[in-house]
Design an enzyme around this catalytic site. Structure first.
Site, mmCIF file in Angstrom:
data_model
loop_
_atom_site.group_PDB
_atom_site.id
_atom_site.type_symbol
_atom_site.label_atom_id
_atom_site.label_comp_id
_atom_site.label_asym_id
_atom_site.label_seq_id
_atom_site.Cartn_x
_atom_site.Cartn_y
_atom_site.Cartn_z
ATOM 1 N N GLY A 71 0.778 -1.098 0.030
ATOM 2 C CA GLY A 71 0.058 -0.042 0.037
ATOM 3 C C GLY A 71 0.968 1.159 -0.033
ATOM 4 O O GLY A 71 1.960 1.236 -0.648
ATOM 5 N N SER A 72 0.199 2.297 0.510
ATOM 6 C CA SER A 72 1.096 3.616 0.522
ATOM 7 C C SER A 72 2.420 3.665 1.375
ATOM 8 O O SER A 72 3.179 4.692 1.215
ATOM 9 C CB SER A 72 0.019 4.637 1.124
ATOM 10 O OG SER A 72 -1.041 4.918 0.416
#
Length: 474
Positions: free
Chosen positions: A217-218
């Site tokens: 993810g981020s």
């Protein structure tokens, strides 16, 4: 002596010398290889007749052998569900973790013990097993396990590193298992335990901190931001942060999550530090598709260790993390930590650690030193640099960006905790009711990565990271 008889003696002598040389070679140079050959069933005989050395952490014995009836020994484990990712198990037929990586040291057959047990070898007495001292902080490991369990996640893992040296202070994984059920000398009970654990779909025997990869993810935006800094962008450089961005060749746009960031990314341009703090998807998707682009991000990822099996002990390595470069549409997803980008918690802890260590990525290690049975140091691990991912100046900017995440960004709930800086990440899992929720961060000279599988956003993994850093700071 006639010529025929002399020839016979010469042939017999040459044959005897050849036979002697072959026996010497096999016994002296190939003995251990033959003993360890997987086709050699005799290697499993008398495994329980060896008084294996202990595995130690911070002065506490995590694994040790106890004598039982008939000259046999059984392995015992302290708080095994907590420390199983470190020790692994030793059973009648197999072993894992440090029990496997340092098997020959623990059972006394390692050549490194030769200098401390020369007399034993000369007189033919069995060499006593050595001791393995790990880098793990027992209190922090316990704190990590409790924190992971408290999240209610179906699966979770955490790694904490000393950023200056690469020493692994925490390596936790849930669900876990009790190695005592596998080390029992009751083969029927051991077989039943193995069958139960192998049938569990959550794979409790798998160390998820190093043995499995997940979409980061981020948190991967840290790697993308590092590539941008290396290409000449600064933390204050204005970058596009529109609500939506469609990469070249993509069928659908990539959007920002307004529910997560409060709509603060819907602006023509904001400083990179603010886009990172608010985790603007469109900024980093554009970086993957356009500038610095997938090739540059891939090169930056490799500097952090992506694409490698990271060895943390002899024969004990991580699964390789990956950022596969493809076309602009897929590179846009990859730059956000989605698509085909995957990483181990160990790898993402290494990413966080470089920001604290002037851009240097240290080679992670799990064994501090090994000792002979007499207590003498056989080998001591010396910290080694894996790579220089960023210059010291670039690392200082990235560290400042990670601080902004906690001060005013997606992890502002962690203000006032032991977490000084970090990055949240949330990765959707196709067809699942849960997400891979990530948090990477640092406190003092320690770096941490936490992954939990459960509904919600990456910030839900932040308290576990705070608990680990708090324990390490005591």
């Amino acid at each position: 002596m006639d010529k025929a008889l002399r020839r016979t003696w010469v042939i017999a002598l040459v044959g005897a010398l050849a036979l002697l040389a072959n026996v010497t070679y096999v016994q002296g140079f190939e003995a251990q290889a033959l003993r360890d050959d997987r086709h050699n069933a005799r290697q499993f005989q008398n495994r329980d007749r060896t008084d294996r050395g202990p595995i130690v952490a911070g002065g506490e014995r995590l694994a040790w052998s106890v004598p039982v009836s008939g000259g046999r020994y059984q392995r015992r484990y302290l708080d095994s569900e907590i420390f199983a990712p470190v020790t692994g198990y030793f059973s009648q037929y197999s072993q894992s973790g440090l029990e496997n990586a340092e098997n020959r040291l623990l059972d006394g057959t390692d050549p490194r013990l030769a200098t401390t047990s020369l007399i034993d070898r000369v007189i033919g007495r069995k060499v006593a097993g050595g001791a393995v001292e790990t880098t793990v902080d027992p209190d922090a490991q316990r704190a990590a396990y409790r924190a992971l369990k408290a999240t209610g996640a179906r699966r979770a893992a955490a790694v904490a590193l000393d950023a200056r040296t690469g020493a692994i202070k925490v390596m936790a994984s849930t669900p876990s298992y009790d190695a005592n059920t596998l080390s029992t000398l009751d083969t029927r009970r051991a077989d039943a335990a193995f069958k139960r654990l192998n049938a569990d779909r959550l794979k409790p025997l798998l160390n998820k901190a190093i043995g499995e990869t997940f979409p980061p993810g981020s948190t991967f935006k840290t790697v993308t931001a590092a590539a941008a800094l290396a290409a000449g962008t600064t933390a204050q450089t204005p970058v596009p942060a529109r609500r939506s961005y469609t990469p070249p060749g993509a069928a659908r746009p990539i959007n920002n999550d307004e529910g997560d960031i409060g709509g603060q990314c819907d602006l023509p341009a904001i400083p990179l530090i603010d886009s990172y703090a608010q985790s603007c998807n469109t900024t980093f998707a554009r970086m993957g598709a356009e500038r610095p682009g997938g090739d540059a991000i891939g090169a930056q990822a490799r500097k952090y260790g992506f694409g490698q099996r990271i060895e943390i002990a002899r024969g004990m390595s991580s699964a390789p993390s990956a950022y596969p470069v493809s076309d602009p549409a897929l590179d846009a997803l990859g730059a956000m930590g989605q698509g085909s980008t995957v990483a181990t918690p160990l790898q993402m802890a290494m990413v966080a650690a470089a920001s604290v260590n002037d851009g240097q990525v240290m080679r992670p290690y799990l064994v501090d030193r090994v000792r002979g049975a007499d207590g003498s140091v056989v080998e001591q691990t010396r910290p080694a640099r894996l790579s220089q991912a960023l210059t010291a100046g670039q690392a200082a900017q990235l560290k400042r960006m990670m601080r902004a995440v906690v001060e005013r960004g997606t992890a502002d709930d962690l203000r006032g905790t032991a977490v000084e800086g970090g990055k949240t990440g949330t990765a959707d899992v196709d067809g699942a009711s849960y997400n891979d929720r990530w948090f990477i961060g640092f406190g003092s000279h320690y770096a941490v990565a936490v992954m939990t599988e459960a509904p919600g956003y990456g910030i839900r993994s932040g308290p576990a990271a705070a608990a680990i850093l708090t324990a390490l700071g005591r």
